[in-house]
Scaffold this active site. Sequence first.
Site, short mmCIF file in Angstrom:
data_model
loop_
_atom_site.label_atom_id
_atom_site.label_comp_id
_atom_site.label_asym_id
_atom_site.label_seq_id
_atom_site.Cartn_x
_atom_site.Cartn_y
_atom_site.Cartn_z
N ASN A 62 0.78 -1.24 0.00
CA ASN A 62 0.00 0.00 0.00
C ASN A 62 0.81 1.28 0.00
O ASN A 62 0.25 2.36 -0.14
CB ASN A 62 -0.95 0.01 1.20
CG ASN A 62 -2.14 -0.91 0.99
OD1 ASN A 62 -2.38 -1.35 -0.13
ND2 ASN A 62 -2.87 -1.20 2.05
N GLU A 126 -2.80 -0.33 -7.87
CA GLU A 126 -4.18 -0.55 -7.40
C GLU A 126 -4.85 0.81 -7.31
O GLU A 126 -5.96 1.03 -7.78
CB GLU A 126 -4.15 -1.21 -6.03
CG GLU A 126 -5.52 -1.50 -5.45
CD GLU A 126 -5.43 -2.04 -4.02
OE1 GLU A 126 -5.76 -3.21 -3.82
OE2 GLU A 126 -5.05 -1.28 -3.12
N TRP A 218 -10.09 -8.42 11.72
CA TRP A 218 -9.35 -8.00 10.53
C TRP A 218 -7.85 -8.08 10.80
O TRP A 218 -7.11 -8.73 10.07
CB TRP A 218 -9.73 -6.57 10.12
CG TRP A 218 -8.73 -5.99 9.16
CD1 TRP A 218 -8.49 -6.43 7.87
CD2 TRP A 218 -7.81 -4.92 9.39
NE1 TRP A 218 -7.47 -5.70 7.31
CE2 TRP A 218 -7.04 -4.77 8.21
CE3 TRP A 218 -7.57 -4.08 10.48
CZ2 TRP A 218 -6.04 -3.79 8.10
CZ3 TRP A 218 -6.58 -3.12 10.36
CH2 TRP A 218 -5.83 -2.97 9.18
N ARG A 249 -14.96 -3.29 6.30
CA ARG A 249 -14.54 -4.57 5.73
C ARG A 249 -15.75 -5.37 5.26
O ARG A 249 -16.88 -5.10 5.68
CB ARG A 249 -13.79 -5.40 6.79
CG ARG A 249 -12.42 -4.82 7.18
CD ARG A 249 -11.47 -4.93 6.02
NE ARG A 249 -10.16 -4.35 6.22
CZ ARG A 249 -9.75 -3.20 5.67
NH1 ARG A 249 -10.56 -2.46 4.95
NH2 ARG A 249 -8.50 -2.78 5.82
N ASP A 352 -7.67 -11.85 -4.40
CA ASP A 352 -7.52 -10.76 -3.42
C ASP A 352 -7.67 -11.31 -2.00
O ASP A 352 -6.89 -11.00 -1.10
CB ASP A 352 -8.57 -9.69 -3.72
CG ASP A 352 -8.42 -8.47 -2.83
OD1 ASP A 352 -7.27 -8.07 -2.57
OD2 ASP A 352 -9.45 -7.92 -2.39
N HIS A 389 -1.31 1.71 9.63
CA HIS A 389 -2.37 1.79 8.60
C HIS A 389 -3.02 3.16 8.70
O HIS A 389 -2.33 4.17 8.64
CB HIS A 389 -3.35 0.62 8.80
CG HIS A 389 -4.14 0.24 7.58
ND1 HIS A 389 -5.13 1.04 7.07
CD2 HIS A 389 -4.10 -0.85 6.77
CE1 HIS A 389 -5.66 0.46 5.99
NE2 HIS A 389 -5.06 -0.69 5.78
N SER A 435 2.73 -2.30 5.12
CA SER A 435 3.77 -3.34 5.23
C SER A 435 5.13 -2.80 4.77
O SER A 435 6.15 -2.98 5.44
CB SER A 435 3.38 -4.56 4.40
OG SER A 435 3.22 -4.21 3.03
#
Length: 621
Positions: A62, A126, A218, A249, A352, A389, A435
């Site tokens: 990401n 993405e 999650w 989610r 995914d 995040h 990450s």
Amino acid sequence: MANWETVEVTTDLLICGGGMAASGAAVEAAYWAKKNGLKVTLVDKAAFTRSGAVAMGLSAINEYIGYGKGENQLQDYINYVRQDLMGIARDDLVFNIARHVDSSVHLFEKWGLPIWTDENGKYVREGRWQIMINGESYKVIVAEAAKNAMDKAGFEIYERVFIVGPIMDGDRIAGAYGFGTREDKFYVFKAKAVFAAMGGAVHVFRPRSVGEGMGRSWYPPFNSGSTAYFTIAAGAEMTCQEIRFIPVRFKDAYGPVGAWFLLFKSRATSATGGEYMAVRKAELNNWAPYGLVKPIPANLRNYLGMLDVEAGMGPLYMETAEAIANLAKAFEGDEKAFKKKMKSLENEAWEDFLDMTVSQAILWAANNIYPEKSRSEIAACEPYFIGSHSGGSGAWVSGPEDVNTPYKWGYGNMTTVKGLFSAGDGTGASSHKFSSGSHAEGRFAGKEAVRFILDNNSQPNVGGIDEIKAKCLKPLDTYAAASKFTTDPMINPNYILPMQFMFRLQKIMDEYAGGVISGFKTSKALCERGLELLAMLKEDSEKMGAKDRYELERCWENFQRVWQAEAHVRTILFREETRWPGYYFRADCPKMDEANWKVFVNCAYKNGQWEMKKVPVVPIG
Ligand code: SFD
Ligand code: AMP
């Protein structure tokens, strides 16, 4: 007292944790330590190659800037992160991670991670900042590189050793203590510097998945706030403890939504079909200037959906079938090409989840959901504490030496405690590292920790080991002494078992601190009452009981969660405004107050007292 062997390990740099940040730190520190005749030791509570948030794999990276390729500017990323956090972010830290993150990604590729490329060999985006990967084995690849670096230097890795807390020598970190999760061994690690990267905190709040679904979340349920507890207990200043993360989610199995929103360009709708991001657009004016930027901050995206649910328009849905149909439209008229495109879109949809949240694929299969045929339910989850995040909580760390920042006191990524470093989910006000950024930040911090050791090359004193050991093993003794008093050891007035302790914590947080059951709303009075109940829970932690080694780990995990919980409630209480609707709502201060609260709130636990303070936000660039 339980008769456990004591193992003492003396090292220079101790890396606590074996996730993305720790893997980065190990790669870098092993190199610099070896070169300078120092030693590095890594300790993970689990098996290094499959531990932490990336254990199951991921389907995207990401944070990839593409800076060297001219794709994006670093300043754009800094602006993006600050806006997404409603103005509250450390630009110096975000900049530092952004300038190093691409090289971590290039290393991942070199080590064998398959990254999607297009016909010109360019990474497939993405979204603007994210790239797609075949990432089922992502963690294995990254951890193996770290293992190789440690092996090559002759350094040791301890797996299945749970770190409980820090050992101090006055105001300097002196090491850590913990115990084996597979052997009756109590560990004392003595170190000149410690890098604490044991992830974020899950199950502080009552999860949506209870009863037969318990354990499904999650973020990984085994990340229990160890980093937050470790840094707080060492006396480190913490920041943004109020900025929890609530992800939206796929409901019940927690499948991430990023690929659907960004890659598949899907809409999210309420049961009546309205797209809440369009229908409720006017609400964003109330949160200007942040509500008016693109992309709209994650908490505000959540909030618009929550307003639909509150108005009785739930459930919410991801319009997967519509999105797939839109992407295949261009191929209509050529039956063969259309079928091929549909097949590849279906594959991508399933992959995914098979890459990072296998249970979502299983739930789809169990519920007869075909993403190309029907829409799929989404929901706002329970709160998580993760600095990597879209939340912001973590330790307050020093900025990089070469950047003109007011937040600097020596070594980059060092907390306010001498010799204690952190990164990834452990550091605050520097969100959106994910990450890749956690790995890059870990590399930077690992190198800085070695620099600290070279300048402070003495072994701190470690004393009081017998008392620490006795306290650490006490839940086993408490249980052994009292479990025969009742016919069912589950029901016993002499101790509180870890599961009971966790349920009590989660009930307090859910009802008083704005969990799912309270519609994410809280207030001054609720926070104050919550703190009273948390104080009593902390008192009862003296009576934790563990029937075996497994429960001993659960006891200390829950103990750590309580400290994360308390820092959170105190900070929500201190900040008298609502800045992140969609994460939490202070119902008694329902508006954002830029004049008084466009600041960081920092806290520290010193001499048995919590200290709270405001710190100005100073942007760079
Ligand atoms: O789709 C102890 N994340 C995503 N990042 C991405 O780049 N792309 C994605 O696709 C991401 N998504 C995602 C993500 C995570 C999860 C769970 C899902 C989906 C389902 C986020 C990243 O994973 C995250 O940012 C990093 O992993 C953070 O790194 P770090 O190092 O801060 O935490 P860790 O990797 O969880 O490692 C923690 C380690 O500590 C160990 N540990 N060791 C000893 N003693 C203790 N007491 C310990 N407690 C914990 C753990 O074993 C582990 O080794 S998406 O949703 O956006
Ligand atoms: P998620 O799957 O929600 O964790 O998101 C993965 C990545 O996509 C993160 O970088 C998110 O910030 C980003 N993202 C998710 N949804 C959106 C959206 N609707 N608009 C912009 N970015 C998003």
